[in-house]
Motif scaffolding. Structure first.
Motif, short mmCIF file in Angstrom:
data_model
loop_
_atom_site.label_atom_id
_atom_site.label_comp_id
_atom_site.label_asym_id
_atom_site.label_seq_id
_atom_site.Cartn_x
_atom_site.Cartn_y
_atom_site.Cartn_z
N THR A 267 28.73 42.74 53.64
CA THR A 267 28.39 42.42 52.25
C THR A 267 28.02 40.95 52.05
OG1 THR A 267 30.73 42.08 51.71
CG2 THR A 267 29.80 44.29 51.31
N ASP A 268 27.95 40.19 53.13
CA ASP A 268 27.59 38.78 53.05
C ASP A 268 26.15 38.60 53.55
OD1 ASP A 268 27.18 36.04 53.49
OD2 ASP A 268 29.24 35.71 54.18
N PRO A 269 25.19 38.40 52.62
CA PRO A 269 23.79 38.29 53.02
C PRO A 269 23.52 37.19 54.05
CG PRO A 269 23.96 38.49 50.64
CD PRO A 269 25.36 38.31 51.16
N ALA A 270 24.20 36.07 53.92
CA ALA A 270 23.99 34.97 54.87
C ALA A 270 24.46 35.36 56.27
CB ALA A 270 24.71 33.71 54.40
N ARG A 271 25.62 35.99 56.37
CA ARG A 271 26.13 36.41 57.69
C ARG A 271 25.23 37.49 58.31
NH1 ARG A 271 31.76 36.15 58.65
NH2 ARG A 271 31.15 36.68 60.75
N MET A 272 24.77 38.43 57.48
CA MET A 272 23.89 39.48 57.99
C MET A 272 22.56 38.87 58.45
SD MET A 272 25.43 42.29 58.25
CE MET A 272 23.98 43.21 58.72
N HIS A 273 22.07 37.88 57.74
CA HIS A 273 20.83 37.20 58.15
C HIS A 273 21.04 36.52 59.50
CE1 HIS A 273 17.05 35.09 57.92
NE2 HIS A 273 17.69 33.96 58.16
N GLU A 274 22.18 35.84 59.68
CA GLU A 274 22.49 35.20 60.96
C GLU A 274 22.54 36.23 62.08
OE1 GLU A 274 26.18 33.09 60.66
OE2 GLU A 274 25.47 31.82 59.02
N LEU A 275 23.17 37.35 61.83
CA LEU A 275 23.30 38.40 62.84
C LEU A 275 21.94 38.97 63.21
CD1 LEU A 275 25.17 40.15 64.57
CD2 LEU A 275 25.44 41.66 62.60
N ARG A 276 21.12 39.25 62.21
CA ARG A 276 19.79 39.79 62.47
C ARG A 276 18.90 38.77 63.19
NH1 ARG A 276 20.54 42.68 57.03
NH2 ARG A 276 20.94 44.81 57.73
N THR A 277 19.03 37.50 62.82
CA THR A 277 18.26 36.45 63.49
C THR A 277 18.68 36.34 64.95
OG1 THR A 277 18.00 35.23 61.43
CG2 THR A 277 17.71 33.98 63.47
N TRP A 278 19.97 36.35 65.22
CA TRP A 278 20.47 36.29 66.59
C TRP A 278 19.96 37.49 67.39
CZ3 TRP A 278 23.47 39.76 69.30
CH2 TRP A 278 23.88 39.33 70.57
N ALA A 279 20.02 38.69 66.80
CA ALA A 279 19.55 39.89 67.50
C ALA A 279 18.06 39.80 67.80
CB ALA A 279 19.86 41.13 66.67
N ALA A 280 17.28 39.29 66.86
CA ALA A 280 15.84 39.14 67.09
C ALA A 280 15.57 38.13 68.21
CB ALA A 280 15.15 38.70 65.80
N GLN A 281 16.34 37.06 68.24
CA GLN A 281 16.18 36.07 69.31
C GLN A 281 16.52 36.68 70.66
OE1 GLN A 281 18.85 33.07 67.83
NE2 GLN A 281 17.24 32.00 66.69
#
Length: 131
Positions: A103-117
């Motif tokens: 439910t934390d948009p910033a944490r989910m963005h970090e996770l998705r960015t890491w996965a994309a990297q």
């Protein structure tokens, strides 16, 4: 279990599985059980000694719902927490995170960015990246 004892991860999973069995298709629940048994065997004996494949006859019951429940249960066993949620992190990959992270948009963005990297690194050199 003592009235005041904190439930173990195994206790939590047992309760979860009891509830899940009541609402899940019996064939899907059986396949989920086979997946969990295979995961337990992997943990105990290692990859070279265990066949974890689902039988061809059971492939139709290995649905996305079954895989998501498998992820939730493994997450419960490894973290001892029941507040897990399955989330899509892009590229057709799903993972389990706590409700706080989901439910934390910033944490989910970090996770998705890491996965994309990680996917980009894998695609660039053709091998699996280090976690």
């Amino acid at each position: 279990m003592d009235d005041f004892a904190v439930p173990t991860p195994q206790d939590q999973v047992s309760l979860y599985l009891e509830a899940l069995e009541l609402q899940m298709d019996p064939d899907q629940f059986r396949v989920l059980g086979a997946l969990l048994e295979g995961a337990g065997q992997l943990y105990k004996f290692g990859l070279e000694q265990v066949d974890t494949a689902v039988d061809d006859a059971d492939e139709e019951f290995l649905t996305e719902d079954v895989m998501e429940e498998f992820l939730v249960i493994v997450g419960m066993l490894t973290t001892g927490r029941m507040d897990q949620q399955v989330v899509d992190i892009g590229g057709g990959i799903v993972t389990v995170v706590t409700q706080d992270v989901a439910t934390d948009p910033a944490r989910m963005h970090e996770l998705r960015t890491w996965a994309a990297q990680q996917r980009a690194l894998r695609d660039a050199d053709g091998s699996a990246p280090d976690a």
